[in-house]
Design a protein around this motif. Structure first.
Motif, PDB file in Angstrom:
ATOM      1  N   THR A   1      41.969  49.777  46.300  1.00  0.00           N
ATOM      2  CA  THR A   1      42.474  48.685  44.639  1.00  0.00           C
ATOM      3  C   THR A   1      43.147  47.776  44.858  1.00  0.00           C
ATOM      4  OG1 THR A   1      42.542  51.037  43.383  1.00  0.00           O
ATOM      5  CG2 THR A   1      42.676  49.269  42.188  1.00  0.00           C
ATOM      6  N   ALA A   2      43.914  47.393  45.892  1.00  0.00           N
ATOM      7  CA  ALA A   2      44.731  46.536  46.402  1.00  0.00           C
ATOM      8  C   ALA A   2      43.621  45.373  46.679  1.00  0.00           C
ATOM      9  CB  ALA A   2      45.638  46.957  47.309  1.00  0.00           C
ATOM     10  N   PHE A   3      43.007  45.943  47.424  1.00  0.00           N
ATOM     11  CA  PHE A   3      42.551  44.196  47.835  1.00  0.00           C
ATOM     12  C   PHE A   3      40.986  43.838  47.224  1.00  0.00           C
ATOM     13  CE2 PHE A   3      43.915  45.685  52.223  1.00  0.00           C
ATOM     14  CZ  PHE A   3      43.667  44.400  52.996  1.00  0.00           C
ATOM     15  N   PHE A   4      40.261  45.540  45.957  1.00  0.00           N
ATOM     16  CA  PHE A   4      39.339  44.621  45.236  1.00  0.00           C
ATOM     17  C   PHE A   4      40.809  43.420  44.133  1.00  0.00           C
ATOM     18  CE2 PHE A   4      36.812  46.680  41.671  1.00  0.00           C
ATOM     19  CZ  PHE A   4      36.280  45.480  41.514  1.00  0.00           C
ATOM     20  N   LEU A   5      41.637  43.795  44.166  1.00  0.00           N
ATOM     21  CA  LEU A   5      42.564  42.452  43.010  1.00  0.00           C
ATOM     22  C   LEU A   5      42.476  40.983  44.113  1.00  0.00           C
ATOM     23  CD1 LEU A   5      43.649  43.079  40.260  1.00  0.00           C
ATOM     24  CD2 LEU A   5      42.949  44.705  41.025  1.00  0.00           C
ATOM     25  N   ILE A   6      43.045  41.377  45.164  1.00  0.00           N
ATOM     26  CA  ILE A   6      43.210  40.423  45.931  1.00  0.00           C
ATOM     27  C   ILE A   6      41.509  39.480  45.774  1.00  0.00           C
ATOM     28  CG2 ILE A   6      43.186  39.586  48.230  1.00  0.00           C
ATOM     29  CD1 ILE A   6      45.581  41.787  49.061  1.00  0.00           C
ATOM     30  N   VAL A   7      40.347  39.945  45.915  1.00  0.00           N
ATOM     31  CA  VAL A   7      39.183  39.503  46.096  1.00  0.00           C
ATOM     32  C   VAL A   7      39.057  38.835  44.474  1.00  0.00           C
ATOM     33  CG1 VAL A   7      36.810  39.773  46.139  1.00  0.00           C
ATOM     34  CG2 VAL A   7      37.885  40.818  47.928  1.00  0.00           C
TER      35      VAL A   7
END
Length: 248
Positions: free
Chosen positions: A154-160
């Motif tokens: 989820t953290a990487f999803f938000l970064i994208v």
């Protein structure tokens, strides 16, 4: 002219409905389809993990372009929280967004259950695409493994998401980047948790699945929300000149 909160909420409801109906529906109806050959051999001609992952990505991609210009195209309570942390949305809009998203997910779950029970021999226990850990994980992954995977993804999803929608990013491509990222996330984590990274998606089918899915639902609220806050804060602090603007 900015859209009213009511119209934005409706866009989030419709988008979340489509995400849950399309993504979970592909898992329920099309992931496993057994066919018999002439010599009696059984073949799985379903879409499998790859097809389900692609279905989730396509639901987001299509709805980002359909209604994203109205509401921001979150369709996910974790994304909405990340938008607040990153200063992209006022905190006062967070609860209305969450309510709309959860309603959309539950309506989709209701529709899926209504269709699925029409098949002879259908058993909703463990067959409604719910998320889980331990015995309810597709490959038996532990609570700790599921927490780590859901927070990290989820953290990487938000970064994208924040990067693709940044004013410095190329215009018009955000939906593609976000949709493919969600596809990749599912390719990684379907065997681990059946992939959530979205509390509304998890809530939408948990109560129809039985088999303890509702008892484990807290994990699929906690982990995505924590991951979203981490990802949003990381993007702002590392990749912008802005400061966190979280309203208290």
């Amino acid at each position: 002219m900015s859209e009213s909160l009511t119209r934005r909420g409706l866009a989030e409801l419709f988008g979340t409905f489509w995400l849950v109906f399309g993504g979970c529906g592909s898992a329920i109806f099309a992931a496993k389809e057994i066919a018999n050959t002439d010599d009696g051999v059984k073949l799985n001609i379903g879409i499998g993990y790859i097809g389900v992952a692609l279905a989730f990505g396509l639901t987001v991609l299509t709805m980002v372009y359909a209604v994203g210009h109205i509401s921001g195209g979150h369709f996910n309570p974790a994304v909405s929280l990340g938008a607040v942390v990153a200063g992209r949305m006022p905190a006062k809009d967070l609860l209305p967004y969450w309510v709309a998203q959860v309603i959309g997910g539950l309506l989709a779950g209701t529709a899926l259950w209504g269709i699925a029970k029409g098949r002879p021999g259908f058993e909703r226990v463990g067959d409604m695409a719910a998320n889980g850990y331990g015995a309810h994980s597709p490959d038996g992954y532990s609570l700790a493994s599921v927490l780590i995977a859901e927070i990290l993804l989820t953290a990487f999803f938000l970064i994208v998401i924040l990067g693709a929608t940044d004013k410095r990013a190329p215009k018009g491509f955000a939906g593609i980047a976000i949709g493919f990222t969600l596809t990749l996330i599912h390719l990684i984590s379907i065997p681990i948790s059946n992939t959530s990274v979205n509390p509304a998606r998890s809530t939408g089918v948990a109560f129809f699945n039985q088999a303890g899915a509702a008892d484990q639902l807290w994990v699929f609220w906690l982990a995505p929300l924590v991951g979203a806050a981490i990802g949003a804060a990381a993007y702002v602090l590392l990749f912008t000149d802005e400061k966190l603007k979280v309203e208290v």
